[in-house]
Design an enzyme around this catalytic site. Structure first.
Site, PDB file in Angstrom:
ATOM      1  N   CYS A  79     -16.235  10.961  36.955  1.00 54.06           N
ATOM      2  CA  CYS A  79     -16.133  12.410  36.771  1.00 54.06           C
ATOM      3  C   CYS A  79     -17.480  13.125  36.782  1.00 54.06           C
ATOM      4  CB  CYS A  79     -15.386  12.701  35.487  1.00 54.06           C
ATOM      5  SG  CYS A  79     -13.727  12.030  35.514  1.00 54.06           S
TER       6      CYS A  79
ATOM      7  N   PHE B 116      -4.897  12.114  35.737  1.00 53.63           N
ATOM      8  CA  PHE B 116      -5.635  12.185  37.006  1.00 53.63           C
ATOM      9  C   PHE B 116      -4.799  12.692  38.170  1.00 53.63           C
ATOM     10  CE2 PHE B 116      -8.101   8.894  34.621  1.00 53.63           C
ATOM     11  CZ  PHE B 116      -9.242   9.652  34.473  1.00 53.63           C
TER      12      PHE B 116
ATOM     13  N   HIS C  31     -16.382  20.557  33.322  1.00 52.06           N
ATOM     14  CA  HIS C  31     -15.415  19.580  33.855  1.00 52.06           C
ATOM     15  C   HIS C  31     -14.270  19.410  32.853  1.00 52.06           C
ATOM     16  CE1 HIS C  31     -13.482  16.034  35.321  1.00 52.06           C
ATOM     17  NE2 HIS C  31     -13.856  15.316  34.280  1.00 52.06           N
TER      18      HIS C  31
ATOM     19  N   ASN D 111      -7.041  16.277  36.182  1.00 55.20           N
ATOM     20  CA  ASN D 111      -8.439  15.836  36.264  1.00 55.20           C
ATOM     21  C   ASN D 111      -8.625  15.098  37.597  1.00 55.20           C
ATOM     22  OD1 ASN D 111     -10.829  14.382  36.094  1.00 55.20           O
ATOM     23  ND2 ASN D 111     -10.513  13.712  33.973  1.00 55.20           N
TER      24      ASN D 111
HETATM   25  C1  LIG Z   1     -13.168   9.064  34.649  1.00 53.93           C
HETATM   26  C2  LIG Z   1     -14.423   9.774  34.334  1.00 53.93           C
HETATM   27  O1  LIG Z   1     -15.437   9.422  34.881  1.00 53.93           O
HETATM   28  C3  LIG Z   1     -14.555  10.931  33.394  1.00 53.93           C
HETATM   29  C4  LIG Z   1     -13.354  11.470  32.724  1.00 53.93           C
HETATM   30  O2  LIG Z   1     -13.008  12.631  32.868  1.00 53.93           O
HETATM   31  S1  LIG Z   1     -12.576  10.397  31.763  1.00 53.93           S
HETATM   32  C5  LIG Z   1     -11.230  11.259  31.142  1.00 53.93           C
HETATM   33  C6  LIG Z   1     -11.652  12.093  30.030  1.00 53.93           C
HETATM   34  N1  LIG Z   1     -10.480  12.521  29.340  1.00 53.93           N
HETATM   35  C7  LIG Z   1     -10.222  12.148  28.079  1.00 53.93           C
HETATM   36  O3  LIG Z   1     -11.006  11.465  27.446  1.00 53.93           O
HETATM   37  C8  LIG Z   1      -8.939  12.650  27.480  1.00 53.93           C
HETATM   38  C9  LIG Z   1      -9.230  13.526  26.321  1.00 53.93           C
HETATM   39  N2  LIG Z   1      -8.074  13.602  25.457  1.00 53.93           N
HETATM   40  C10 LIG Z   1      -7.168  14.601  25.521  1.00 53.93           C
HETATM   41  O4  LIG Z   1      -7.265  15.537  26.306  1.00 53.93           O
HETATM   42  C11 LIG Z   1      -6.080  14.579  24.480  1.00 53.93           C
HETATM   43  O5  LIG Z   1      -6.433  13.681  23.454  1.00 53.93           O
HETATM   44  C12 LIG Z   1      -4.687  14.145  25.044  1.00 53.93           C
HETATM   45  C13 LIG Z   1      -4.186  15.194  26.034  1.00 53.93           C
HETATM   46  C14 LIG Z   1      -4.763  12.791  25.721  1.00 53.93           C
HETATM   47  C15 LIG Z   1      -3.688  14.034  23.886  1.00 53.93           C
HETATM   48  O6  LIG Z   1      -3.680  15.251  23.178  1.00 53.93           O
HETATM   49  P1  LIG Z   1      -3.948  15.294  21.591  1.00 53.93           P
HETATM   50  O7  LIG Z   1      -3.936  16.723  21.200  1.00 53.93           O
HETATM   51  O8  LIG Z   1      -5.169  14.518  21.277  1.00 53.93           O
HETATM   52  O9  LIG Z   1      -2.645  14.630  21.039  1.00 53.93           O
HETATM   53  P2  LIG Z   1      -2.446  13.404  20.031  1.00 53.93           P
HETATM   54  O10 LIG Z   1      -1.083  13.605  19.422  1.00 53.93           O
HETATM   55  O11 LIG Z   1      -3.598  13.214  19.103  1.00 53.93           O
HETATM   56  O12 LIG Z   1      -2.384  12.151  21.010  1.00 53.93           O
HETATM   57  C16 LIG Z   1      -1.256  11.943  21.847  1.00 53.93           C
HETATM   58  C17 LIG Z   1      -1.319  10.509  22.280  1.00 53.93           C
HETATM   59  O13 LIG Z   1      -2.445  10.353  23.174  1.00 53.93           O
HETATM   60  C18 LIG Z   1      -3.082   9.129  22.832  1.00 53.93           C
HETATM   61  N3  LIG Z   1      -4.471   9.166  23.273  1.00 53.93           N
HETATM   62  C19 LIG Z   1      -5.406  10.103  23.037  1.00 53.93           C
HETATM   63  N4  LIG Z   1      -6.582   9.732  23.589  1.00 53.93           N
HETATM   64  C20 LIG Z   1      -6.356   8.547  24.201  1.00 53.93           C
HETATM   65  C21 LIG Z   1      -7.173   7.661  24.944  1.00 53.93           C
HETATM   66  N5  LIG Z   1      -8.458   7.945  25.206  1.00 53.93           N
HETATM   67  N6  LIG Z   1      -6.625   6.523  25.428  1.00 53.93           N
HETATM   68  C22 LIG Z   1      -5.321   6.252  25.217  1.00 53.93           C
HETATM   69  N7  LIG Z   1      -4.479   7.067  24.512  1.00 53.93           N
HETATM   70  C23 LIG Z   1      -5.011   8.187  24.006  1.00 53.93           C
HETATM   71  C24 LIG Z   1      -2.949   9.088  21.302  1.00 53.93           C
HETATM   72  O14 LIG Z   1      -3.180   7.787  20.829  1.00 53.93           O
HETATM   73  C25 LIG Z   1      -1.539   9.540  21.109  1.00 53.93           C
HETATM   74  O15 LIG Z   1      -0.667   8.459  21.284  1.00 53.93           O
HETATM   75  P3  LIG Z   1       0.683   8.390  20.374  1.00 53.93           P
HETATM   76  O16 LIG Z   1       1.451   9.626  20.673  1.00 53.93           O
HETATM   77  O17 LIG Z   1       1.356   7.148  20.821  1.00 53.93           O
HETATM   78  O18 LIG Z   1       0.214   8.333  18.941  1.00 53.93           O
END
Ligand SMILES: CC(=O)CC(=O)SCCNC(=O)CCNC(=O)[C@H](O)C(C)(C)COP(=O)(O)OP(=O)(O)OC[C@H]1O[C@@H](n2cnc3c(N)ncnc32)[C@H](O)[C@@H]1OP(=O)(O)O
Length: 396
Positions: free
Chosen positions: A168, A219, A308, A341
């Protein structure tokens, strides 16, 4: 007698551009298949024959609902999946077939985006001097940059650079490299192309593998292209944003927080649930350092923002720590909602959305003069770029 020979310093000054690099055109493209986020859990568990994994489906449904995403575009459709059933099982050696498809599809998608950027730029593609291509799907040489140059009919002397697996932050890295090239090579016109298709990382759900479920929710596929150059040639070239400063920061002790690895069954990744917090507690330092380096005093709410949108929670954390008003991250939230994303490509979509929003401002609503692009990826790496709205850099 001839004139005195130029000094090395004079030669260098003549080789460099006078003004800052600027964005001269932006284009984006997506594959035709669009999947509504509300329908995705049903779709994903059906096409991977995993309906029996009800807990994982419920988890994906919960994440989709909280993702801030309404729809995503994908190259991989049911027809392609039917022809490649091994893609649903990570244990099977499907990499060759994935790379075959991606090697054609990634540069073709980039070419659609680049054609739009070049049309906006207004000069012939043969006048592009440098090409920077970023993707996480590159696993072959000659690679996507070479193919894109052929598709667009670029000059055989175009100077190509390929960025692989930057994830990303690939878009942010490409924009910074393009700035350096444009400012250090008088007359250079740099095409930045980022193209990502999730096919390389698509497989069925597995217990104990929450990263895959998260990735399936987040994604999407897309390509973005930008033309960068300094000293715009009037009236053909019209700068959209001037690039005032760029930096890269690596957050210490976060090597394991985001990772990507090409395996025989496709690309695997890990995304720690600490990523939003880690970014939230590090972005302000990057911003302070950037504006200090420029000698510009900035109030965060007086800037325009192209962050981003890695995930909804990332935007929420950044908004919170910087105390940003509602709507300041609207371009990022809009792109997340409409496309998901798209890894390195996403920040180019955000820039495109931002310039549309700025152009649509009502009379009397002064658009912000300074702004910021930030992109994040494995490392954890933070790319920061300060932009300036054209027209008022001189005299500041
Ligand atoms: C690839 C690259 O180079 C760069 C990138 O962009 S990497 C991707 C970056 N994106 C992220 O890190 C995601 C950020 N997280 C989010 O946007 C939010 O946490 C989300 C949309 C995933 C969930 O929303 P939230 O408000 O946090 O809800 P919340 O109820 O706490 O979590 C929902 C579920 O998501 C799961 N979750 C959150 N973050 C997680 C992660 N990193 N890995 C796996 N599961 C995850 C939680 O464990 C939870 O699971 P359960 O319902 O089974 O308990």
């Amino acid at each position: 007698m001839g004139s005195a020979p130029a000094t090395v310093g004079e030669i260098r000054r003549a080789q460099r551009a006078d003004g800052p690099a600027a964005v001269l055109g932006i284009g984006t493209a997506n594959p035709p298949t669009c999947v509504a986020q509300d329908d995705y859990p049903d779709y994903y568990f059906r096409v991977t024959s995993s309906e029996h994994l009800t807990d994982l489906k419920a988890k994906l449904t919960r994440i989709c609902k909280k993702s801030g995403i309404k729809q995503r575009f994908m190259h991989l459709n049911e027809e392609l999946l039917a022809a490649n059933p091994d893609f649903t099982d990570r244990a099977l050696p499907s990499l060759d077939a994935r790379v075959d498809i991606a090697s054609a599809a990634v540069p073709e998608l980039a070419a659609s985006a680049a054609a739009k950027a070049i049309a906006e730029w207004g000069r012939p593609a043969t006048e592009i001097t440098h090409l920077i291509f970023s993707t996480y799907s590159g696993a072959r040489a000659p690679s996507a940059d070479r193919r894109l140059a052929s598709l667009l009919g670029l000059s055989p002397t175009v100077s190509r650079t390929m960025l692989n697996l930057h994830g990303c932050y690939g878009g942010g890295r490409s924009l910074q490299l393009a700035k350096e090239l444009a400012e250090n090579n008088r007359g250079a016109r740099v095409l930045v192309a980022c193209s990502e298709i999730t096919l390389i990382a698509f497989y069925g759900p597995e217990g104990g593998c929450p990263d895959n479920i998260l990735g399936q929710a987040l994604f999407g596929d897309g390509a973005g292209a930008v033309i960068i150059g300094a000293d715009p040639v009037s009236p053909v070239e019209r700068p959209l944003f001037e690039m005032a400063f760029a930096s890269q920061t690596t957050i210490p002790e976060t090597e394991d927080a985001i990772s990507m690895e090409i395996t025989k069954g496709g690309m695997e990744y890990h995304i720690s649930n600490q990523v939003p917090r880690l970014l939230g507690s590090n972005v302000e330092r990057c911003l302070i350092d950037a504006f200090d380096a420029l000698g510009v005093s900035a109030k965060w709410n007086d800037l325009f923002w192209a962050i981003h949108p890695g995930g909804r929670a990332i935007l929420d954390h950044i908004e919170g720590v910087l105390g940003l008003d509602d709507g300041k991250l609207a371009a990022s939230r809009h792109v997340l909602s409409q496309f998901g994303n798209m890894s390195g490509t996403t920040v180019i979509f955000v820039l495109d959305e931002l310039r549309r929003r700025r152009a649509a401002k009502q009379e009397g609503e002064a658009p912000e003069e300074w702004g910021v692009v930030m992109a994040f990826g494995p490392g954890i790496t933070i790319e920061t770029m300060v932009l300036h709205a054209p027209g008022s850099l001189e005299g500041n």
